[in-house]
Structure formats: structure tokens, C-alpha cells
Scaffold this motif. Sequence first.
Motif, PDB file in Angstrom:
ATOM      1  N   VAL A 305      47.119  -8.045  34.196  1.00  8.77           N
ATOM      2  CA  VAL A 305      47.228  -7.409  32.885  1.00  8.77           C
ATOM      3  C   VAL A 305      47.165  -5.882  32.993  1.00  8.77           C
ATOM      4  O   VAL A 305      47.806  -5.171  32.215  1.00  8.77           O
ATOM      5  N   TYR A 306      46.419  -5.343  33.951  1.00  6.69           N
ATOM      6  CA  TYR A 306      46.336  -3.888  34.108  1.00  6.69           C
ATOM      7  C   TYR A 306      47.692  -3.301  34.469  1.00  6.69           C
ATOM      8  O   TYR A 306      48.138  -2.316  33.863  1.00  6.69           O
ATOM      9  N   GLU A 307      48.350  -3.873  35.466  1.00  8.93           N
ATOM     10  CA  GLU A 307      49.656  -3.362  35.879  1.00  8.93           C
ATOM     11  C   GLU A 307      50.692  -3.546  34.783  1.00  8.93           C
ATOM     12  O   GLU A 307      51.503  -2.649  34.521  1.00  8.93           O
ATOM     13  N   ARG A 308      50.673  -4.692  34.138  1.00  7.72           N
ATOM     14  CA  ARG A 308      51.697  -5.008  33.147  1.00  7.72           C
ATOM     15  C   ARG A 308      51.567  -4.178  31.878  1.00  7.72           C
ATOM     16  O   ARG A 308      52.556  -3.671  31.353  1.00  7.72           O
ATOM     17  N   ASP A 309      50.329  -4.015  31.391  1.00  7.01           N
ATOM     18  CA  ASP A 309      50.132  -3.420  30.069  1.00  7.01           C
ATOM     19  C   ASP A 309      49.697  -1.969  30.099  1.00  7.01           C
ATOM     20  O   ASP A 309      49.670  -1.325  29.049  1.00  7.01           O
ATOM     21  N   PHE A 310      49.334  -1.434  31.267  1.00  9.61           N
ATOM     22  CA  PHE A 310      48.915  -0.033  31.288  1.00  9.61           C
ATOM     23  C   PHE A 310      49.561   0.765  32.403  1.00  9.61           C
ATOM     24  O   PHE A 310      50.225   1.773  32.143  1.00  9.61           O
ATOM     25  N   GLU A 311      49.382   0.353  33.647  1.00  9.53           N
ATOM     26  CA  GLU A 311      49.792   1.185  34.770  1.00  9.53           C
ATOM     27  C   GLU A 311      51.279   1.528  34.726  1.00  9.53           C
ATOM     28  O   GLU A 311      51.660   2.697  34.891  1.00  9.53           O
ATOM     29  N   GLU A 312      52.119   0.528  34.501  1.00  8.76           N
ATOM     30  CA  GLU A 312      53.558   0.767  34.503  1.00  8.76           C
ATOM     31  C   GLU A 312      53.964   1.769  33.426  1.00  8.76           C
ATOM     32  O   GLU A 312      54.714   2.717  33.684  1.00  8.76           O
ATOM     33  N   ALA A 313      53.443   1.582  32.207  1.00 12.43           N
ATOM     34  CA  ALA A 313      53.774   2.497  31.108  1.00 12.43           C
ATOM     35  C   ALA A 313      53.155   3.874  31.335  1.00 12.43           C
ATOM     36  O   ALA A 313      53.767   4.905  31.025  1.00 12.43           O
ATOM     37  N   PHE A 314      51.939   3.915  31.881  1.00 14.09           N
ATOM     38  CA  PHE A 314      51.258   5.181  32.135  1.00 14.09           C
ATOM     39  C   PHE A 314      52.014   6.026  33.144  1.00 14.09           C
ATOM     40  O   PHE A 314      52.238   7.234  32.935  1.00 14.09           O
ATOM     41  N   LEU A 315      52.433   5.426  34.243  1.00  9.25           N
ATOM     42  CA  LEU A 315      53.188   6.179  35.250  1.00  9.25           C
ATOM     43  C   LEU A 315      54.555   6.592  34.724  1.00  9.25           C
ATOM     44  O   LEU A 315      55.033   7.697  35.022  1.00  9.25           O
ATOM     45  N   GLY A 316      55.198   5.732  33.946  1.00 10.30           N
ATOM     46  CA  GLY A 316      56.491   6.086  33.364  1.00 10.30           C
ATOM     47  C   GLY A 316      56.385   7.246  32.400  1.00 10.30           C
ATOM     48  O   GLY A 316      57.213   8.176  32.420  1.00 10.30           O
ATOM     49  N   GLU A 317      55.360   7.226  31.547  1.00  8.31           N
ATOM     50  CA  GLU A 317      55.157   8.316  30.597  1.00  8.31           C
ATOM     51  C   GLU A 317      54.808   9.611  31.320  1.00  8.31           C
ATOM     52  O   GLU A 317      55.253  10.700  30.941  1.00  8.31           O
ATOM     53  N   SER A 318      54.024   9.502  32.400  1.00  9.40           N
ATOM     54  CA  SER A 318      53.664  10.687  33.183  1.00  9.40           C
ATOM     55  C   SER A 318      54.902  11.305  33.825  1.00  9.40           C
ATOM     56  O   SER A 318      55.073  12.535  33.830  1.00  9.40           O
ATOM     57  N   GLN A 319      55.784  10.480  34.352  1.00  6.09           N
ATOM     58  CA  GLN A 319      57.009  10.983  34.980  1.00  6.09           C
ATOM     59  C   GLN A 319      57.890  11.697  33.949  1.00  6.09           C
ATOM     60  O   GLN A 319      58.426  12.772  34.222  1.00  6.09           O
ATOM     61  N   ASP A 320      58.031  11.104  32.778  1.00  6.76           N
ATOM     62  CA  ASP A 320      58.833  11.731  31.727  1.00  6.76           C
ATOM     63  C   ASP A 320      58.224  13.053  31.289  1.00  6.76           C
ATOM     64  O   ASP A 320      58.941  14.044  31.085  1.00  6.76           O
ATOM     65  N   PHE A 321      56.903  13.088  31.143  1.00 14.03           N
ATOM     66  CA  PHE A 321      56.225  14.304  30.685  1.00 14.03           C
ATOM     67  C   PHE A 321      56.451  15.460  31.651  1.00 14.03           C
ATOM     68  O   PHE A 321      56.829  16.564  31.242  1.00 14.03           O
ATOM     69  N   TYR A 322      56.235  15.208  32.936  1.00 19.37           N
ATOM     70  CA  TYR A 322      56.347  16.306  33.905  1.00 19.37           C
ATOM     71  C   TYR A 322      57.794  16.624  34.254  1.00 19.37           C
ATOM     72  O   TYR A 322      58.093  17.759  34.639  1.00 19.37           O
ATOM     73  N   ARG A 323      58.689  15.674  34.095  1.00 20.83           N
ATOM     74  CA  ARG A 323      60.104  15.987  34.280  1.00 20.83           C
ATOM     75  C   ARG A 323      60.576  16.969  33.202  1.00 20.83           C
ATOM     76  O   ARG A 323      61.252  17.962  33.500  1.00 20.83           O
ATOM     77  N   VAL A 324      60.207  16.689  31.967  1.00 20.67           N
ATOM     78  CA  VAL A 324      60.599  17.578  30.862  1.00 20.67           C
ATOM     79  C   VAL A 324      59.957  18.947  31.028  1.00 20.67           C
ATOM     80  O   VAL A 324      60.609  19.992  30.854  1.00 20.67           O
ATOM     81  N   GLU A 325      58.673  18.966  31.367  1.00 19.33           N
ATOM     82  CA  GLU A 325      57.981  20.245  31.494  1.00 19.33           C
ATOM     83  C   GLU A 325      58.554  21.081  32.637  1.00 19.33           C
ATOM     84  O   GLU A 325      58.829  22.283  32.467  1.00 19.33           O
ATOM     85  N   SER A 326      58.755  20.483  33.812  1.00 20.26           N
ATOM     86  CA  SER A 326      59.252  21.244  34.953  1.00 20.26           C
ATOM     87  C   SER A 326      60.678  21.713  34.723  1.00 20.26           C
ATOM     88  O   SER A 326      61.029  22.855  35.053  1.00 20.26           O
ATOM     89  N   THR A 327      61.506  20.838  34.145  1.00 21.46           N
ATOM     90  CA  THR A 327      62.892  21.231  33.870  1.00 21.46           C
ATOM     91  C   THR A 327      62.936  22.380  32.884  1.00 21.46           C
ATOM     92  O   THR A 327      63.710  23.332  33.027  1.00 21.46           O
TER      93      THR A 327
END
Length: 405
Positions: A305-327
Motif C-alpha cells: 500500500v505504501y508504494e501504490r498509494d504514496f511513493e509512486e505519486a510522491f516521486l512523480g510529483e517531485s519530478q514534475d516540481f523540480y523539472r518545472v523549476e529548473s527549466t
Amino acid sequence: MSFNNPNRNNPQKGGASYKITPFRSYSQMDNTSALATFQSLASAMDEIHNRNASTLSFEELYRNAYNLVLHKHGNLLYEGITERLTVHLRRCGGRLVRLQRDIHSGQSSSAAVVIGGGGDAKSNATAGSDSLLQYRLLEELSKAWTEHRITMVMVRDIFMYMDRTYVPQQRKRPVYDLGLWLFRRVVWERSMGDDEDRVDESGGLSMSNVNNSIEDHPTMAMKMTTTTLGNVASTLLLQVIHQDRLDRLDDAPQRMALLRSLVQMLLELAHASNGAYADAASSFRRGGGAAATAAANVSGVNMPVYERDFEEAFLGESQDFYRVESTSRLSHGISSETTNSSGNSSSSLSAAANNDDDEDGKPAAKYSAMEYVHRAQSRLQEERVRASTLDLPASTRAALLRIVE
């Protein structure tokens, strides 16, 4: 029965005679007595859930549970425990679903007030109220989880003998793990369209009744398209983390402590779901056959449940956040240097730069290469601290830092 002792006439050599008595006749506990014994245990579990454990005799309860297992009524006991836990968790889940509906209705009413007008003061007050409302579900969920764990520790102590004997023989979940697994199924994976507290009108102590009562309501196992309580809570967790990254989180230490408790909850629920048990998730797909099992595997219900409901979405949101900021930082900085060297200035670029200010109020377009590096290092340190504050697993931390780097 007796036998002769050759030294019976010699006191110095132990002249006492020995007498062996036959064993007492063994009487098997019948079903009626077993049901009556379990009812006393069920009442005790209700008292524990109602925080009245101080009135109970745990020695007597342990002895009753011991006798049930000893007289071959372990199945009755295990199914009865499952039913009582499910009853209380149904009530808990229903209360949280109704709470979220009330919160959503309150936020909708607040939005209507803002749209209708009422001045800046009223708008600010409404925004502050909404900010507090979004944490209400997380706070109540964390409270329910804490109380459930305390309850399960006391329940586990009562049925300790069953855990040592009947549970491993029948490949069942230990009582504590059973309670956590049911919390995941009945509370965390509760459909937001299901606010009923009822379990099963037919009652009884049958495990099939308990399973069927859960199957009658939407669960992640069969209706992954339905929004669940866990989906809503996960979204709120990511929103809080996003606000913290923007440095807009009010009362940050308290909010991050709340998030830490919920992340640890997901990790413990994932641990309780592991293991090859006879009462695994397949029991909740009874009647569905291989097709239902395959559908559950594809939908992700068997993922931790941790990987399915939190980790995957958390890492995806983190990648989007820093991609937008760095770009944003890089593109504005390069464009600014180009326009300055050519003697031309673009009004649209200036507006874009001014709209992308740092937390300190510095436009991104005015970042030098060195300042950009310092900013990246600062972000990397922030994420290390955040990961430590949330006590994320090592695998999640490593993946997060790779994204930021």
C-alpha cells in the motif's frame, strides 16, 4: 491403582507406598458453550474499543481464549475476532467518509461566499478556514490509526495462545497483523460513496459472512475506479508537501509531524499485507475465480500500500516540481543574458521573469550561473531534511535525491 514398594517397611530407605490415580475424564466443550465463551470475549473486545479496558480481567479473558483453542474451536474464535474487528472498523471508516463530505461541503460553501463578494477581510478569513479544514481528515485518520494500534496490542495479548498454536497451523494472519490488514481493507480502501456502518444483517460468526459483507461494498480489489478514502488522504499528503516546498505551509513542524505519522502508517500497513496466508486478499475475491485475481493484480491491489498509494505519486510529483523549476530558472536566465547582450529587452520575457520570483522575491531571470548552483544545492539539502523529517525508507530517499540531482 497401587504397586508394592520394596522399601515400604524400611523407613530409612523410603518406606512410603505410592498410589497412582487414573486421569480425570476429558469433556469436550460443545458448540453452545463455545459460543457463550466467545460472546464474553466479543463483549470484552467491544469494551476495549470503547476505551473501557480497565474494567476487564485479562487473565480470565486469556483463559477463555485458551480453552476455546484447546477444545478445537480455534476457527470459531478466529472468525469471531475478524467479525468484531470489521464491525468497529466499518464504523470508523463511515465516520471518516462522512467527515470528508462535511469538509467538502464546507469548502464549497466558502467558495460560494468568495465568489459572491464580501471584501478582502472575509476572503482572507475564508482562505484561512479552508487551510485548516484540509488537515481535518488527515488529523482524524491519524487519530483513528493510533487508537486502532493501541486496541490491537491489547487484543493480541488476549489471544496470544491462539497466535502460537492455531494461527501457524492454519496459515492464518497473527491477530495484530489481521487488525492492520483489516484497517487497510475496511478503512483506507473504503469507497467515498460508502458511508454505511452496517456489516451484515444476517449476523453470525462465519468468516464467509464477514468476507461477503465487505465484498458487498466497493473496495480497491474490485472497483479501482472508485475514489477511496486512501485516494483522498494521499492527495492531501502531496498537497501539504507541495506547500512546504513553496514555503507556504503554516505551522510546518506540526503539519510535517502529522505527515510522518501517516507515512509510517502506510509502511506498517504494507508490512502487515506481506506473507502467504490462507486468508489473504483472495478471500475478498471469493466467487471471482482466476479472472478476479488477475484483475486485482493488474489494478495494483496486491502491491504494497505504501508504494501504490504514496511513493509512486510522491516521486512523480517531485519530478514534475523540480523539472518545472529548473527549466524555468535556466530558460529565463539564458534568455535574459541573450537579450541584454543584444541591447534588446522583451516586455513579455520581463513579465514572465517577474512572475517567477524566488521565495526571497528575486526574479528567476536575474539568477547567475553560480546563484543557480547554490539554489540547487539548497534544494537538495531541503529534500534531505524533508526525507529525514518524514522518516522515509532508504529506497524512497535515494530515488528522491536522484530526482533533485
